[in-house]
Design a protein around this motif. Structure first.
Motif, mmCIF file in Angstrom:
data_model
loop_
_atom_site.group_PDB
_atom_site.id
_atom_site.type_symbol
_atom_site.label_atom_id
_atom_site.label_comp_id
_atom_site.label_asym_id
_atom_site.label_seq_id
_atom_site.Cartn_x
_atom_site.Cartn_y
_atom_site.Cartn_z
ATOM 1 N N SER A 9 0.610 -1.612 0.220
ATOM 2 C CA SER A 9 0.301 -0.442 -0.179
ATOM 3 C C SER A 9 0.829 1.252 0.222
ATOM 4 C CB SER A 9 -0.535 0.162 0.895
ATOM 5 O OG SER A 9 -1.868 -1.224 1.568
ATOM 6 N N LEU A 169 -7.165 0.643 -6.656
ATOM 7 C CA LEU A 169 -8.230 0.728 -5.424
ATOM 8 C C LEU A 169 -8.799 0.327 -5.459
ATOM 9 C CD1 LEU A 169 -8.144 4.700 -5.512
ATOM 10 C CD2 LEU A 169 -6.752 3.605 -3.537
ATOM 11 N N MET A 172 -7.159 -3.302 -4.254
ATOM 12 C CA MET A 172 -6.578 -3.414 -2.676
ATOM 13 C C MET A 172 -7.919 -3.218 -1.736
ATOM 14 S SD MET A 172 -3.513 -0.181 -3.208
ATOM 15 C CE MET A 172 -3.560 -0.282 -1.391
ATOM 16 N N PHE A 173 -8.893 -2.717 -2.776
ATOM 17 C CA PHE A 173 -10.827 -2.238 -1.791
ATOM 18 C C PHE A 173 -11.535 -3.021 -2.451
ATOM 19 C CE2 PHE A 173 -7.955 1.267 -0.621
ATOM 20 C CZ PHE A 173 -7.163 0.973 0.911
ATOM 21 N N ARG A 175 -13.282 -5.215 -1.369
ATOM 22 C CA ARG A 175 -14.613 -5.605 -1.332
ATOM 23 C C ARG A 175 -15.076 -4.303 0.223
ATOM 24 N NH1 ARG A 175 -15.980 -10.800 -0.626
ATOM 25 N NH2 ARG A 175 -14.813 -12.515 -1.441
ATOM 26 N N GLN A 176 -14.330 -3.526 -0.342
ATOM 27 C CA GLN A 176 -14.262 -2.366 0.731
ATOM 28 C C GLN A 176 -15.453 -0.796 -0.767
ATOM 29 O OE1 GLN A 176 -11.145 -2.592 2.793
ATOM 30 N NE2 GLN A 176 -12.368 -1.800 4.460
ATOM 31 N N LYS A 179 -14.958 2.691 0.749
ATOM 32 C CA LYS A 179 -12.958 3.324 0.563
ATOM 33 C C LYS A 179 -13.155 4.193 -0.875
ATOM 34 C CE LYS A 179 -10.702 1.038 3.685
ATOM 35 N NZ LYS A 179 -10.233 2.020 5.086
#
Length: 209
Positions: A9, A169, A172-173, A175-176, A179
């Motif tokens: 990250s 992004l 990296m995210f 399931r989010q 964000k």
């Protein structure tokens, strides 16, 4: 594993910030450069307009008067020097004006011995000045084309950087999705619009629709 994710990250942020900052800086440079060129273009266009409107007509009239004084108004030399009269100097296109000035200069130069020296100098100066003014104006127009191309390429490069940021992004995210709003705020890239005027209050006693 957590340490590896944190390292990845951190590297992502550092690399993407650097790439995006560089792309954004190029867009800003192109915009600033274009503003500077705009001022130059306007100044050169105005110089061209002023020359044709204020300088050229009385100068050509004076040269014609010099020819008339030396050879009379019925002389064929007048037709040779001004085959379409003086009006053409006001109405012809910019890229045609040099030819008419050159024709006038050729006749004046060929008969310089019979003319007042100031007339010869004036005809020469008109041609020289116009060529310089017109070339400067044309070169600034060409520079505008180059600037537009540079701005377009810079904008497309910034768009690519933002898209790569979005892809990373999303990875990296995955399931989010919430964000995303922390990193990608579309409204910052859009022109702000004035607030809509509020509807006036209906007069008292008048039923609202």
């Amino acid at each position: 594993m957590d340490c590896l994710l944190k390292v990845e990250s951190g590297l992502f942020y550092t690399a993407r910030i650097a790439a995006t900052t560089s792309a954004l800086g190029l867009v800003e440079d192109c915009f600033t450069d274009d503003l500077g060129r705009l001022g130059i273009r306007k100044a050169r266009k105005q110089t061209k307009v002023d020359f044709r409107k204020d300088t050229l007509p009385p100068a050509v009239e004076r040269i014609e008067a010099g020819l008339v004084a030396a050879f009379t108004s019925s002389s064929p030399l007048l037709t040779e020097a001004l085959p379409k009269g003086r009006t053409i100097f006001n109405t012809c296109r910019d890229d045609e004006l040099e030819s008419y000035l050159q024709t006038l200069l050729n006749v004046v130069t060929a008969h310089a011995a019979d003319l007042v020296p100031a007339i010869v100098t004036l005809a020469t100066t008109l041609k020289t000045d116009w060529v310089a003014i017109h070339n400067a104006s044309e070169s600034s127009t060409g520079a505008k084309t180059t600037t537009e191309q540079g701005k377009r390429q810079a904008r497309e490069n910034l768009q690519l950087m933002l898209f790569l940021n979005l892809l990373k992004l999303a990875d990296m995210f995955a399931r989010q999705p919430e964000k995303l709003s922390l990193y990608m705020q579309q409204h910052l890239l859009e022109l702000s619009t004035p607030n809509e005027p509020e509807s006036p209050e209906p007069p008292s006693g008048t039923p609202s629709a």
